[in-house]
Design a protein around this motif. Structure first.
Motif, mmCIF file in Angstrom:
data_model
loop_
_atom_site.group_PDB
_atom_site.id
_atom_site.type_symbol
_atom_site.label_atom_id
_atom_site.label_comp_id
_atom_site.label_asym_id
_atom_site.label_seq_id
_atom_site.Cartn_x
_atom_site.Cartn_y
_atom_site.Cartn_z
ATOM 1 N N THR A 1 0.825 -1.199 0.000
ATOM 2 C CA THR A 1 0.000 0.000 0.000
ATOM 3 C C THR A 1 0.863 1.254 0.000
ATOM 4 N N ALA A 2 1.893 1.275 0.834
ATOM 5 C CA ALA A 2 2.776 2.439 0.900
ATOM 6 C C ALA A 2 3.445 2.700 -0.452
ATOM 7 N N ARG A 3 3.958 1.637 -1.073
ATOM 8 C CA ARG A 3 4.612 1.790 -2.381
ATOM 9 C C ARG A 3 3.615 2.276 -3.426
ATOM 10 N N GLY A 4 2.420 1.683 -3.419
ATOM 11 C CA GLY A 4 1.412 2.050 -4.410
ATOM 12 C C GLY A 4 0.966 3.492 -4.268
ATOM 13 N N LEU A 5 0.821 3.960 -3.038
ATOM 14 C CA LEU A 5 0.389 5.332 -2.812
ATOM 15 C C LEU A 5 1.460 6.328 -3.243
ATOM 16 N N GLN B 1 4.639 7.513 10.746
ATOM 17 C CA GLN B 1 5.945 7.768 10.141
ATOM 18 C C GLN B 1 5.942 7.442 8.653
ATOM 19 N N ILE B 2 5.272 6.359 8.273
ATOM 20 C CA ILE B 2 5.196 5.989 6.852
ATOM 21 C C ILE B 2 4.469 7.073 6.067
ATOM 22 N N ALA B 3 3.377 7.586 6.611
ATOM 23 C CA ALA B 3 2.649 8.666 5.942
ATOM 24 C C ALA B 3 3.546 9.881 5.758
ATOM 25 N N ASP C 1 11.380 1.924 -0.213
ATOM 26 C CA ASP C 1 11.587 0.485 0.020
ATOM 27 C C ASP C 1 12.671 0.249 1.068
ATOM 28 N N SER C 2 13.777 0.981 0.940
ATOM 29 C CA SER C 2 14.883 0.812 1.877
ATOM 30 C C SER C 2 14.473 1.232 3.284
ATOM 31 N N ALA D 1 12.154 -1.412 4.695
ATOM 32 C CA ALA D 1 12.902 -2.623 5.050
ATOM 33 C C ALA D 1 13.611 -2.437 6.385
ATOM 34 N N ALA D 2 14.187 -1.262 6.579
ATOM 35 C CA ALA D 2 14.895 -0.998 7.833
ATOM 36 C C ALA D 2 13.927 -0.876 9.007
ATOM 37 N N ARG D 3 12.766 -0.304 8.740
ATOM 38 C CA ARG D 3 11.810 -0.047 9.825
ATOM 39 C C ARG D 3 10.972 -1.272 10.161
ATOM 40 N N LEU D 4 10.582 -2.027 9.114
ATOM 41 C CA LEU D 4 9.654 -3.144 9.320
ATOM 42 C C LEU D 4 10.332 -4.504 9.203
ATOM 43 N N GLY D 5 11.594 -4.521 8.771
ATOM 44 C CA GLY D 5 12.272 -5.796 8.613
ATOM 45 C C GLY D 5 11.821 -6.562 7.382
ATOM 46 N N THR D 6 11.357 -5.811 6.350
ATOM 47 C CA THR D 6 10.924 -6.448 5.110
ATOM 48 C C THR D 6 12.049 -6.463 4.105
ATOM 49 N N THR D 7 11.841 -7.167 3.006
ATOM 50 C CA THR D 7 12.828 -7.195 1.928
ATOM 51 C C THR D 7 12.457 -6.157 0.880
ATOM 52 N N PRO D 8 13.368 -5.250 0.503
ATOM 53 C CA PRO D 8 13.042 -4.249 -0.522
ATOM 54 C C PRO D 8 12.581 -4.930 -1.810
ATOM 55 N N ALA D 9 11.580 -4.335 -2.445
ATOM 56 C CA ALA D 9 11.067 -4.883 -3.706
ATOM 57 C C ALA D 9 12.088 -4.674 -4.801
#
Length: 202
Positions: free
Chosen positions: A83-87, A151-153, A188-189, A192-200
């Motif tokens: 959602t964040a990336r799409g927005l 923070q994401i917003a 994305d970066s 990844a740092a904040r949520l522990g996800t893998t950058p797309a």
């Protein structure tokens, strides 16, 4: 010649004001120029609006409404990261396809902050509230703290604003399209740092 309803005329004047503000700035956005841009006579503008301040109040609402429509229309209804990336991408595409809107929005918010502090803040607050609402819905099934969603917003708004300013300054669409990808990769970066996800992958 058919008579144009007052509501339609007001809409025409609002959109014309955006174009004039983008070209001439706030100080150059005279009622005469706005009427000419709307292909209407000055008397009609003064019939629809008692003053330029009244017209600008509707322009602020229009700017906030356009932003809200873009965000809501481009909600991918995915997880928080998607959602964040799409927005972010949707907002940048809108700025890219609407350079006059981007220029006018920047001009309006900065001018309003100088002249009518609360109004400038209110327009920005409305935009952030719309972003937060969509992100909170996306985060409802995830372990994301409200502070993280806020923070994401903020990051999305900051990246989109920076993109808009760069696009407005240089006006090179090919470069701007490349910069869109760079901007999304920055988000994305951060995610990844904040949520522990893998950058797309880009």
């Amino acid at each position: 010649m058919p008579r144009i309803p007052a509501a339609q005329r007001r809409s025409d004047f609002i959109k014309a004001a955006v174009e004039v503000i983008a070209t001439h700035g706030i100080d150059g956005a005279t009622t005469r120029r706005i009427a000419e841009q709307a292909k209407a006579n000055l008397a009609m503008l003064h019939y629809c609006y008692d003053s330029k301040e009244d017209l600008f109040a509707d322009v602020y609402e229009y700017v906030a409404g356009q932003y809200r429509e873009v965000v809501l229309a481009n909600d991918p209804h995915g997880d928080l990261v998607e959602t964040a990336r799409g927005l972010l991408r949707a907002i940048m595409v809108f700025y890219l396809d609407s350079p006059s809107f981007a220029a006018a929005a920047l001009e309006l918010v900065t001018w309003a902050r100088r002249q009518h502090g609360n109004r400038g803040i209110a327009v920005y607050d409305q935009a952030l509230d719309t972003l937060r609402g969509v992100l909170r819905n996306a985060a409802s099934d995830q372990q994301a703290e409200p502070e993280t969603v806020d923070q994401i917003a903020y990051v999305i708004a900051t990246l989109a604003d920076g993109f808009a300013l760069n696009w407005y300054t240089y006006g090179d669409r090919a470069v701007a399209e490349e910069q869109m990808e760079v901007t999304v990769s920055v988000l994305d970066s951060w995610l990844a740092a904040r949520l522990g996800t893998t950058p797309a992958a880009t």
